[in-house]
Motif scaffolding. Structure first.
Motif, short mmCIF file in Angstrom:
data_model
loop_
_atom_site.label_atom_id
_atom_site.label_comp_id
_atom_site.label_asym_id
_atom_site.label_seq_id
_atom_site.Cartn_x
_atom_site.Cartn_y
_atom_site.Cartn_z
N ARG A 55 54.37 34.33 17.37
CA ARG A 55 53.38 33.28 17.62
C ARG A 55 52.38 33.74 18.69
O ARG A 55 51.17 33.57 18.56
CB ARG A 55 54.11 32.00 18.06
CG ARG A 55 53.25 30.76 18.11
CD ARG A 55 54.08 29.52 18.42
NE ARG A 55 55.28 29.37 17.61
CZ ARG A 55 55.32 28.92 16.36
NH1 ARG A 55 54.19 28.57 15.76
NH2 ARG A 55 56.46 28.79 15.72
N ASP A 56 52.90 34.35 19.76
CA ASP A 56 52.03 34.84 20.83
C ASP A 56 51.11 35.96 20.35
O ASP A 56 49.94 36.02 20.73
CB ASP A 56 52.87 35.34 22.01
CG ASP A 56 53.57 34.22 22.76
OD1 ASP A 56 53.23 33.03 22.54
OD2 ASP A 56 54.49 34.54 23.55
N ALA A 57 51.63 36.85 19.50
CA ALA A 57 50.81 37.95 18.98
C ALA A 57 49.67 37.41 18.12
O ALA A 57 48.54 37.92 18.19
CB ALA A 57 51.68 38.92 18.19
N TYR A 58 49.95 36.40 17.31
CA TYR A 58 48.89 35.78 16.52
C TYR A 58 47.86 35.11 17.42
O TYR A 58 46.64 35.26 17.22
CB TYR A 58 49.46 34.77 15.52
CG TYR A 58 49.75 35.38 14.17
CD1 TYR A 58 48.73 35.67 13.27
CD2 TYR A 58 51.05 35.67 13.79
CE1 TYR A 58 48.99 36.24 12.04
CE2 TYR A 58 51.32 36.24 12.55
CZ TYR A 58 50.29 36.52 11.68
OH TYR A 58 50.55 37.09 10.46
N ARG A 59 48.31 34.40 18.43
CA ARG A 59 47.38 33.72 19.34
C ARG A 59 46.48 34.73 20.05
O ARG A 59 45.26 34.54 20.15
CB ARG A 59 48.16 32.89 20.36
CG ARG A 59 47.27 32.03 21.26
CD ARG A 59 48.06 31.16 22.23
NE ARG A 59 49.12 30.41 21.59
CZ ARG A 59 50.43 30.63 21.79
NH1 ARG A 59 50.83 31.56 22.60
NH2 ARG A 59 51.33 29.89 21.17
N THR A 60 47.08 35.82 20.53
CA THR A 60 46.31 36.84 21.24
C THR A 60 45.30 37.50 20.31
O THR A 60 44.15 37.75 20.70
CB THR A 60 47.27 37.89 21.84
OG1 THR A 60 48.19 37.21 22.72
CG2 THR A 60 46.53 38.95 22.62
N ALA A 114 39.70 38.01 18.37
CA ALA A 114 38.75 37.87 17.26
C ALA A 114 37.57 37.00 17.66
O ALA A 114 36.43 37.28 17.28
CB ALA A 114 39.45 37.31 16.03
N THR A 115 37.84 35.96 18.42
CA THR A 115 36.76 35.09 18.91
C THR A 115 35.89 35.86 19.89
O THR A 115 34.66 35.80 19.82
CB THR A 115 37.35 33.83 19.56
OG1 THR A 115 38.11 33.13 18.57
CG2 THR A 115 36.26 32.93 20.10
N LEU A 129 50.00 43.38 14.87
CA LEU A 129 49.02 42.46 15.47
C LEU A 129 48.48 42.97 16.80
O LEU A 129 47.26 42.91 17.02
CB LEU A 129 49.63 41.06 15.59
CG LEU A 129 49.98 40.40 14.25
CD1 LEU A 129 50.72 39.09 14.46
CD2 LEU A 129 48.76 40.20 13.39
N PRO A 130 49.32 43.49 17.71
CA PRO A 130 48.75 44.05 18.94
C PRO A 130 47.81 45.23 18.68
O PRO A 130 46.79 45.39 19.37
CB PRO A 130 49.99 44.50 19.74
CG PRO A 130 51.08 43.62 19.26
CD PRO A 130 50.79 43.42 17.78
#
Length: 156
Positions: free
Chosen positions: A7-12, A17-18, A144-145
């Motif tokens: 979950r944290d990797a997706y949020r980061t 991306a933003t 993801l990282p």
């Protein structure tokens, strides 16, 4: 399985991306923000398909080659409409993977071995069975990282 790291990797990744939304494509011809996000979306979709296959009792595989195909990347970009659509798709896929990796699947299902083929830059990284748990952990700890760093590198 504790999916906090996933979950944290997706949020980061989504924060990066933003931040990198308007970054120019790298001068070396590498992927721009849209292609990186399309790739992550395809990897997430493949992981979801693998998890759903295990949950349904079907024989399944995990293979990221399609997530590197230029036509397929462009097709995903066109289907989602814009970067916001890509980010939203990735966010929803992350939520679904965390739900599958959490209470939705048993420990036995998470430990199911899946024939896996992972390539990066045309080189084979993995060509052997991995458990679904290892696939999800790999997303959280490596995939993801790595793409988060790739997105942030576009700002330089």
């Amino acid at each position: 399985m504790d999916t906090t790291a996933l979950r944290d990797a997706y949020r980061t990744l989504l924060d990066a991306a933003t931040t990198a939304a308007d970054a120019p494509a790298p001068p070396d011809g590498g992927w721009d923000t849209d292609r990186i996000l399309a790739h992550v979306s395809l990897v997430g979709a493949a992981a979801l398909a693998t998890a759903a296959g295990i949950a349904s009792g079907a024989n399944t595989t995990y293979d990221n080659r399609l997530a590197q195909d230029p036509w397929t990347l462009d097709h995903v970009i066109a289907l989602t409409g814009d970067r916001a659509g890509l980010r939203d798709r990735i966010r929803l896929q992350g939520e679904a993977l965390c739900a599958f990796g959490g209470p939705a699947l048993s420990e036995r299902e998470l430990d199911t071995l899946v024939p896996t083929r992972l390539l990066s830059g045309g080189k084979v990284l993995v060509d052997q069975p991995l458990s679904l748990r290892d696939i999800l952990t790999g997303l959280a700890e490596v995939e993801l990282p790595g793409h988060t760093a790739q997105l942030l590198a576009l700002l330089r």
